[in-house]
Design a protein around this motif. Structure first.
Motif, mmCIF file in Angstrom:
data_model
loop_
_atom_site.group_PDB
_atom_site.id
_atom_site.type_symbol
_atom_site.label_atom_id
_atom_site.label_comp_id
_atom_site.label_asym_id
_atom_site.label_seq_id
_atom_site.Cartn_x
_atom_site.Cartn_y
_atom_site.Cartn_z
ATOM 1 N N VAL A 113 0.837 -1.198 0.000
ATOM 2 C CA VAL A 113 0.000 0.000 0.000
ATOM 3 C C VAL A 113 0.872 1.247 0.000
ATOM 4 O O VAL A 113 0.613 2.213 -0.727
ATOM 5 N N TYR A 157 -2.698 9.059 4.241
ATOM 6 C CA TYR A 157 -3.641 8.186 3.545
ATOM 7 C C TYR A 157 -3.388 6.710 3.850
ATOM 8 O O TYR A 157 -4.316 5.962 4.100
ATOM 9 N N LEU A 208 -4.826 -1.355 -2.277
ATOM 10 C CA LEU A 208 -5.714 -0.251 -1.910
ATOM 11 C C LEU A 208 -5.605 -0.022 -0.412
ATOM 12 O O LEU A 208 -5.156 -0.885 0.331
ATOM 13 N N ILE A 209 -6.044 1.169 0.023
ATOM 14 C CA ILE A 209 -6.079 1.443 1.452
ATOM 15 C C ILE A 209 -7.432 0.966 1.965
ATOM 16 O O ILE A 209 -8.457 1.611 1.758
ATOM 17 N N TRP A 263 -18.937 4.918 -2.293
ATOM 18 C CA TRP A 263 -18.833 5.221 -0.860
ATOM 19 C C TRP A 263 -18.640 3.984 -0.009
ATOM 20 O O TRP A 263 -18.704 4.039 1.214
ATOM 21 N N ARG A 293 -16.383 0.965 1.708
ATOM 22 C CA ARG A 293 -14.986 0.818 2.113
ATOM 23 C C ARG A 293 -14.293 -0.112 1.132
ATOM 24 O O ARG A 293 -14.853 -1.133 0.728
ATOM 25 N N ARG A 348 -12.531 15.850 -8.069
ATOM 26 C CA ARG A 348 -13.709 15.051 -7.790
ATOM 27 C C ARG A 348 -14.365 14.605 -9.106
ATOM 28 O O ARG A 348 -14.757 13.443 -9.265
ATOM 29 N N PRO A 406 -13.884 13.780 0.413
ATOM 30 C CA PRO A 406 -14.393 12.658 -0.382
ATOM 31 C C PRO A 406 -15.434 11.847 0.376
ATOM 32 O O PRO A 406 -15.208 10.709 0.755
ATOM 33 N N MET A 444 -13.899 6.152 -3.237
ATOM 34 C CA MET A 444 -13.645 7.486 -3.796
ATOM 35 C C MET A 444 -12.285 8.023 -3.346
ATOM 36 O O MET A 444 -11.496 8.501 -4.153
ATOM 37 N N THR A 445 -12.001 7.914 -2.047
ATOM 38 C CA THR A 445 -10.722 8.424 -1.543
ATOM 39 C C THR A 445 -9.567 7.664 -2.182
ATOM 40 O O THR A 445 -8.547 8.263 -2.547
ATOM 41 N N ARG A 463 -9.146 0.709 4.669
ATOM 42 C CA ARG A 463 -10.057 1.394 5.584
ATOM 43 C C ARG A 463 -10.700 2.633 4.983
ATOM 44 O O ARG A 463 -11.629 3.176 5.551
ATOM 45 N N LEU A 464 -10.182 3.099 3.850
ATOM 46 C CA LEU A 464 -10.764 4.307 3.246
ATOM 47 C C LEU A 464 -11.768 3.909 2.169
ATOM 48 O O LEU A 464 -11.705 2.813 1.618
ATOM 49 N N ASN A 465 -12.679 4.818 1.844
ATOM 50 C CA ASN A 465 -13.692 4.475 0.855
ATOM 51 C C ASN A 465 -13.106 4.503 -0.561
ATOM 52 O O ASN A 465 -11.993 4.983 -0.791
ATOM 53 N N SER A 488 2.182 6.590 -7.120
ATOM 54 C CA SER A 488 1.322 7.595 -7.731
ATOM 55 C C SER A 488 1.808 9.005 -7.421
ATOM 56 O O SER A 488 1.094 9.969 -7.625
ATOM 57 N N LEU A 512 -9.039 9.057 -5.478
ATOM 58 C CA LEU A 512 -8.474 10.405 -5.394
ATOM 59 C C LEU A 512 -6.988 10.384 -5.048
ATOM 60 O O LEU A 512 -6.277 11.365 -5.317
ATOM 61 N N VAL A 513 -6.512 9.268 -4.464
ATOM 62 C CA VAL A 513 -5.068 9.146 -4.204
ATOM 63 C C VAL A 513 -4.294 9.371 -5.506
ATOM 64 O O VAL A 513 -3.200 9.924 -5.508
ATOM 65 N N ARG A 532 -20.005 11.347 0.657
ATOM 66 C CA ARG A 532 -21.224 11.549 -0.119
ATOM 67 C C ARG A 532 -21.658 13.007 -0.064
ATOM 68 O O ARG A 532 -22.022 13.615 -1.065
#
Ligand SMILES: Nc1ncnc2c1ncn2[C@@H]1O[C@H](COP(=O)(O)OP(=O)(O)OP(=O)(O)O)[C@@H](O)[C@H]1O
Ligand SMILES: [Mg+2]
Lengths: 261, 259, 261
Positions: free
Chosen positions: A166, A183, B89-90, B139, B141, B122, C5, B96-97, B92-94, A173, B100-101, C7
């Motif tokens: 991760v 993050y 992937l991370i 949205w 996880r 966005r 980020p 979308m986040t 714990r984050l959703n 990126s 966005l990384v 909803r």
């Protein structure tokens, strides 16, 4: 060849009895060195009953003052924990092998954390009282520094367990170090970190009750004074107040910790 | 949209093992190249060099003429997207986040550290999520998704960079054959529509035959085949996957690196 | 307009509530603990001044007494931990869900343990000093007592995670209640328990270093006196030796624990 041809080989040397013997020798030597005699202790037991009876009638007449001191005690612990969390958030990434800036910074951060952990909080409180004067602030700083050592080491170890893939994906990126930390680092260890911070909070409330012994605020000084003046009934009341509070916080924090894990 | 040039590229690891020796090749804009080769041939190393995740020992790699090193790294990594076998992937984050990384490389430091993103970022994230067909999962996880869905988030993250090159290291090795085929289709479509230069490491020869414009066979750090997938027959494949050359040149150190 | 980020584009509800709760608690605590950023800032010069006073030439003549006091601290640690260890195995068996003879016993023991460990050792030390007089004895008693609250709980947690299959093997061969515990649970949980013991030994050394503050033996007393009498050259030596010995034990215990578990 049948197995009966082979006698059972000699028993390998077992270090346990020797180890236990040495242990007991050390205990015996310690008793001698500390001048502790168990016969005295046994005869002293009768007096102990008499002594404990002096605490028989707790005197809560000063309860409002005790509660105020108690509030200050909890406040010291809260602020100390806050300080510790702040310090360790700043230091832990540098003390984590996978997110550090460089080998030198890594060693320095680790050594700073070690030092903070090694200094007992009451020694620190003593020093800060001498430097800043009586009051709760030296206690806050002492708790903050000492427990930042624990928290920082723990956070760093958690960060080191973050999936290297991760972190690599973040780097690939084009994310910078702080971005990677925000993050991939902190979100991954949030749960563990919160649990451990609560544990430290709990511990700090315990310690805050005795900071007063060195003049660093809280309820400890009152207890010290009552015992010095042989006011056992007031002392009993204070001990009960402290006891109930600590038990309550122990239950609350272990309940929350169970919830978040 | 970008041309990659490799000139005399050589990579020797700290333990003395040479993973790539004297590699000279080019990757033309908008081509889909698949790299085949036995385990330990140096495929992953090659991709990691292009993205600057590993420093070169000697030689030079340029992306559109810009050398991959030092000060250029941030810009290059912004231009070069990467897709991983384990998705990375991370969790714990959703979703979308996570997508966005891919925008972080050109976000201002302070706002990005506070998880704040601009409207354009966005919009880009939403567009690429739609493109990989995961808009409705935005949205959720990330660790709640299936493997195939996670890999599509990985692709969306790379796309969100608006890259000129995408490197994919065994993108389908953790997926079932049908899902894997679906992922390859998405990659091919991206290559065709956006003219993104695509380099994909694979262990599946049939997928290489179906999707690649060009196949490179790598063995023990050397290019042993370079041509169109039509040329891949059993003799060439056994040449690419031949083991003895690897064993012959392995030093004890290298054997340890294998383990 | 930048947005988050989520909803709604706002920070997640969990984050907002956590931040608000934290802020409220801090606003309550800070004035009570006299945590005032301005005061902190203003006290910086006096802190630096004090640091200048502390960083002096250590008082080398004090070394022999220092060695003696540190030895006393270590002996208190070992004695107290050993006494607690002896009590902790039976108590641990009573306090583990799977080895306890009855749920009532299990709950009673658990409650007893949390009551025993609620008060910090310094409070007990204070009480014991006023009962049996100054010296290491009240220190050993206080430390042993509080350790008896912690150690059996950790042991019990180790018993509870023992793999039940080997236990079934012991039961199947007709072992009685005690035999199952002695030949099944105890050996299986042994590595964990040794790890716990080492960890507690480490922790108790830090505690023993401050017991002297209330006159319960060890280096703590000299520490307080050094501050009271402005013997900063002596204080420096004490702090350094505590740092040294705690770090030494810390490293050794890390290594030992890695070996047994
Ligand atoms: N960080 C490293 N340090 C030392 N040796 C390494 C390192 N990374 C890779 N290697 C060695 O370099 C060689 C090439 O590795 P690489 O990961 O590129 O192979 P690969 O072709 O991707 O294999 P696979 O198909 O199994 O993924 C291997 O022998 C490997 O052991
Ligand atoms: Mg690979």
């Amino acid at each position: 060849m049948t197995s009966s041809d082979n006698p059972i080989p000699p028993k390998p040397f077992n270090p346990a009895p020797a180890f236990i013997a040495v242990w007991f020798a050390v205990l015996w030597a310690s008793c001698l060195g500390l001048d502790i005699s168990f016969t005295d202790l046994l005869t002293g037991m009768d007096d102990m009953g008499e002594y404990l009876s002096r605490y028989g009638t707790p005197d809560f007449s000063d309860l409002s003052r005790y509660l105020e001191l108690l509030a200050q005690t909890v406040a010291i612990a809260v602020c100390g924990t806050f300080l510790a969390i702040t310090f360790s958030i700043l230091l832990a990434p540098t003390a984590a092998r996978n997110l550090t800036i460089g080998p030198l910074a890594y060693r320095a951060a680790r050594e700073i954390l070690n030092f903070m952990r090694a200094m007992p909080d009451l020694l620190l409180a003593l020093v800060f009282v001498a430097a800043l004067g009586l009051g709760p602030l030296p206690g806050v700083i002492a708790l903050g520094i000492h427990t930042a050592g624990f928290l920082g080491k723990f956070f760093a170890e958690c960060l080191e367990r973050v999936d290297p893939g991760v972190i690599e994906a973040m780097e690939a990126s084009g994310a910078g170090r702080t971005q990677t930390l925000m993050y991939a680092g902190w979100p991954s260890i949030l749960r563990e970190a919160a649990g451990y911070s609560l544990y430290i909070m709990d511990r700090n409330i315990r310690m805050a009750t005795v900071l007063g012994l060195v003049g660093a605020g809280g309820i400890g000084l009152a207890l010290h004074d009552t015992l010095r003046l042989f006011e056992y009934n007031e002392a009993a009341a204070l001990i009960i107040v402290i006891f109930v509070t600590l038990l309550a916080f122990d239950y609350i924090s272990s309940w929350i910790r169970k919830k978040i894990s | 949209m970008a041309k990659i040039n490799m000139c005399g590229v050589r990579k020797t690891f700290g333990n003395g093992h040479t993973a790539l020796k004297e590699m000279d090749t080019e990757f033309q804009t908008g081509t889909f190249t698949v790299i085949l080769g036995p385990s330990g041939a140096g495929k992953s190393t090659l991709l990691r060099l292009v993205n600057g995740l590993e420093p070169l020992t000697s030689g030079e790699i340029t992306v559109d003429g810009i050398p991959v090193r030092g000060k250029n790294l941030k810009k290059i990594r912004g231009d070069v997207g990467m897709i991983f076998q384990q998705f990375n992937l991370i969790g714990r984050l959703n979703v979308m986040t996570n997508v966005l990384v891919g925008r972080l490389w050109n976000r201002p430091w302070l706002t990005s550290v506070l998880y704040l993103f601009g409207r354009e970022d966005r919009a880009i994230a939403e567009k690429v999520l739609m493109r990989v067909g995961l808009a409705e999962k935005a949205w959720e996880r990330a660790d709640r998704l299936s493997g195939g869905q996670q890999q599509r988030v990985g692709i969306a993250r790379a796309l969100a960079q608006e890259p000129r090159v995408i490197l994919a290291d065994e993108p389908v090795a953790s997926l079932d054959p049908v899902t894997g085929d679906n992922i390859m289709q998405i990659l091919r479509e991206i290559c065709d529509r956006d003219k993104i230069t695509m380099i994909v490491n694979l262990h599946q020869v049939d997928l290489a035959k179906r999707y690649a414009d060009r196949v490179i066979g790598l063995n023990a750090g050397e290019i042993v085949f370079d041509g169109t997938p039509k040329l891949l027959d059993s003799s060439i494949l056994s040449h690419i996957y031949r083991r003895n050359s690897v064993v012959k040149e392995t030093t004890p150190d290298a054997l340890l690196a294998y383990a | 307009m930048p947005s988050w980020p989520t909803r709604s584009g706002l920070p997640p509800a969990g984050v907002i509530t956590t931040l608000m709760i934290t802020a409220t608690i801090l606003l309550w605590a800070a004035p009570r603990a006299e945590m005032d950023p301005l005061r902190l800032f203003r006290s910086l010069p006096s802190l630096l001044d004090f640091a200048g006073k502390i960083l002096v030439m250590p008082e080398w003549e004090y070394l022999p007494r220092l060695g003696q006091k540190m030895a006393e601290t270590v002996m208190i640690t070992i004695l107290a931990t050993s006494i607690a260890l002896a009590a902790s195995i039976p108590l641990g068996i009573l306090a583990a869900r799977n080895t306890s003879p009855h749920p009532v016993v299990f709950h009673a023991t658990r409650s007893l343990l949390s009551a025993v460990r609620a008060l910090p050792e310094l409070v007990w030390a204070l009480v014991f000093v006023s009962a049996v007089g100054l010296g290491p004895l009240p220190g050993v008693m206080a430390l042993a007592l509080v350790t008896m609250g912690f150690m059996p709980k950790f042991f019990a947690e180790s018993f509870e995670v023992v793999d039940p299959h080997p236990i079934e093997g012991v039961v199947a061969h007709g072992a009685n209640w005690l035999q199952v515990r002695l030949y099944g649970y105890l050996p299986l949980a042994m590595p964990d328990c040794i790890g716990t013991t080492i960890y507690i030994l480490d922790h108790n050394l830090r505690s023993a270093a401050i017991l002297g503050i209330v006159g319960a033996g060890g280096i703590g007393y000299d520490m307080v006196m050094a501050v009271r009498l402005f013997d900063y050259d002596r204080l420096l030596l004490i702090a350094l030796s505590i740092y040294f010995i705690v770090t030494l034990l810390d490293r050794a215990s890390d290594r030992l624990r890695a070996k047994v578990t």
